[in-house]
Design an enzyme around this catalytic site. Structure first.
Site, PDB file in Angstrom:
ATOM      1  N   SER A 183      48.116  33.519  33.530  1.00  0.00           N
ATOM      2  CA  SER A 183      47.519  34.673  34.194  1.00  0.00           C
ATOM      3  C   SER A 183      47.404  34.375  35.685  1.00  0.00           C
ATOM      4  O   SER A 183      48.415  34.175  36.350  1.00  0.00           O
ATOM      5  CB  SER A 183      46.154  34.990  33.569  1.00  0.00           C
ATOM      6  OG  SER A 183      45.597  36.151  34.137  1.00  0.00           O
ATOM      7  N   THR A 184      46.188  34.283  36.224  1.00  0.00           N
ATOM      8  CA  THR A 184      45.995  34.060  37.658  1.00  0.00           C
ATOM      9  C   THR A 184      46.687  32.778  38.110  1.00  0.00           C
ATOM     10  O   THR A 184      46.457  31.716  37.555  1.00  0.00           O
ATOM     11  CB  THR A 184      44.500  33.964  37.983  1.00  0.00           C
ATOM     12  OG1 THR A 184      43.815  35.069  37.406  1.00  0.00           O
ATOM     13  CG2 THR A 184      44.272  33.946  39.491  1.00  0.00           C
ATOM     14  N   HIS A 210      49.945  37.895  32.548  1.00  0.00           N
ATOM     15  CA  HIS A 210      49.116  39.087  32.734  1.00  0.00           C
ATOM     16  C   HIS A 210      49.534  39.785  34.023  1.00  0.00           C
ATOM     17  O   HIS A 210      49.356  39.255  35.123  1.00  0.00           O
ATOM     18  CB  HIS A 210      47.639  38.700  32.814  1.00  0.00           C
ATOM     19  CG  HIS A 210      47.107  38.127  31.535  1.00  0.00           C
ATOM     20  ND1 HIS A 210      45.927  37.421  31.465  1.00  0.00           N
ATOM     21  CD2 HIS A 210      47.597  38.140  30.267  1.00  0.00           C
ATOM     22  CE1 HIS A 210      45.709  37.039  30.219  1.00  0.00           C
ATOM     23  NE2 HIS A 210      46.708  37.457  29.477  1.00  0.00           N
ATOM     24  N   MET A 301      42.685  32.965  34.223  1.00  0.00           N
ATOM     25  CA  MET A 301      41.282  33.247  33.973  1.00  0.00           C
ATOM     26  C   MET A 301      41.075  33.661  32.523  1.00  0.00           C
ATOM     27  O   MET A 301      41.921  34.329  31.931  1.00  0.00           O
ATOM     28  CB  MET A 301      40.816  34.368  34.900  1.00  0.00           C
ATOM     29  CG  MET A 301      39.317  34.625  34.911  1.00  0.00           C
ATOM     30  SD  MET A 301      38.914  35.965  36.075  1.00  0.00           S
ATOM     31  CE  MET A 301      39.480  35.254  37.620  1.00  0.00           C
ATOM     32  N   ASP A 304      42.538  33.833  26.920  1.00  0.00           N
ATOM     33  CA  ASP A 304      43.679  34.368  26.187  1.00  0.00           C
ATOM     34  C   ASP A 304      44.676  33.246  25.905  1.00  0.00           C
ATOM     35  O   ASP A 304      45.025  32.472  26.806  1.00  0.00           O
ATOM     36  CB  ASP A 304      44.354  35.469  27.000  1.00  0.00           C
ATOM     37  CG  ASP A 304      45.442  36.188  26.226  1.00  0.00           C
ATOM     38  OD1 ASP A 304      45.364  36.224  24.984  1.00  0.00           O
ATOM     39  OD2 ASP A 304      46.377  36.719  26.873  1.00  0.00           O
TER      40      ASP A 304
END
Length: 362
Positions: A183-184, A210, A301, A304
């Site tokens: 993600s991030t 994401h 973050m 998940d």
């Protein structure tokens, strides 16, 4: 002491809005604003904020060029505001490559259920980035893979990698698939890993990053131009092939309908927060692969991927996680480590060499 934030945007309305949202958290303090990239660079040097929120389209000096100068002269955690368009996606990816760590849609209410959730999301993202202060590390730009216009000339795989400092023992596993969730910080991390894989890489790769729906195709195309392997946004019915990476489309779920075929499904469930979700893709892989799957969780973050990794590990799969020092946000990898699911914890620089070693390619 609250984290110091510099808000950069040429719209006075948007500057006030972001300032009010951030100042609502006692852990954040907007110390100043800038109306263009030139002001942003100068104030980054003089004020040394912990985080900068940066618009892309601005007069005199745009956000991308401002990021480049800030990362050169005053490295700072930067979150970009972007439009949810194809052009916005392209420019956001350029900003991330220049050194920005994260992005949000400029209309960030579009990815939240209501205005209050949108405010909480923005504050949460800024606080996470404030904890990752590049001034305490070497310049982020030094870690980026250079941008090139087309695929690089094929390298000598045997000689181009340094051995990771973590000892990774070559296994006797006959791997059939590689899955990666992030993600991030993921766009830069994925670029760093995938650009080091050879054209004849023997496994198909499933990637869950994401991202908004308007971003994933542009992101896949960008990776395809940089990598020797083929990279594409996954489409319904794709047959997965060795040496090909499939990026889950934003806003949908990517699952395996068989051991070699993808299914892209709409997901209106409120139970699953992320679309695409690492848990969903990894969970589907667990149905068809046991110890022949290698799963890697990179920076991001939240948590998940934890339950998907749990399902994979129960089938005997190998699980790796990125380490805290090299993660932009040590959320997703930490969830894997804390749950006791990771077999190895690696820095981002170690991931690609370790994959090649695990597959006996070097």
């Amino acid at each position: 002491m609250p984290y110091k934030v510099l808000v950069v945007d040429d719209s006075s309305f948007f500057r006030r809005r972001v300032t009010d949202i951030l100042n609502a958290d006692p852990n954040l303090s907007v110390i100043d604003v800038a109306i263009n990239g030139i002001e942003a660079v100068e104030k980054a040097k003089s004020l040394k904020p912990d985080v900068i929120t940066m618009d892309i389209e601005m007069p005199q000096l745009n956000g991308i060029d401002a990021v480049k100068q800030i990362m050169k002269y005053a490295p700072t955690s930067i979150i970009m505001f972007s439009s949810l368009t194809h052009a916005g996606a392209q420019k956001t990816l350029e900003a991330l490559d220049a050194g920005a760590l994260d992005f949000l849609p400029k209309k960030f209410t579009e990815i939240a259920s209501d205005a209050s959730d949108a405010g909480r999301l923005l504050r949460q993202r800024v606080i996470q980035l404030a904890r990752k202060n590049p001034r305490l590390r070497s310049s982020i730009t030094e870690r980026h893979t250079p941008i090139v216009a087309s695929k690089p000339i094929k390298r000598d795989v045997q000689s181009s990698f340094q051995s990771p400092r973590t000892s990774i023992r070559k296994s006797n596993t006959d791997y059939k698939i590689l899955t990666i969730g992030t993600s991030t910080g993921g766009p830069v991390a994925l670029q760093k890993v995938l650009t080091q894989l050879p054209k004849d890489f023997p496994l198909p790769i499933l990637i869950v990053q994401h991202m908004p729906a308007s971003f994933t195709k542009a992101f896949a195309n960008r990776l395809n131009n940089l990598c020797e392997i083929s990279v594409q946004e996954a489409a319904n019915g794709d047959e997965i092939k060795p040496g090909c990476a499939y990026v889950a489309p934003g806003g949908k779920q990517m699952i395996l309908s068989s051991a070699n075929k993808l299914k892209i499904v709409e997901d209106n469930s409120e139970r699953i927060s992320f679309k695409p979700s690492v848990d969903v893709t990894f969970g589907s892989a667990a149905k068809f692969f046991n110890n022949s799957a290698l799963a890697i969780i990179l920076t991001g973050m939240g948590s998940d991927g934890r339950e998907g990794c749990r399902l994979l590990k129960a089938k005997g799969a190998t699980i790796w996680a990125q380490d805290e020092d090299s993660s932009v946000v040590y959320g997703m990898p930490q969830a894997i480590v804390n749950a006791g699911l990771s077999h190895q914890t690696l820095s981002i620089d170690e991931v690609a060499p370790s994959i090649l070693k695990e597959l006996k390619l070097n």
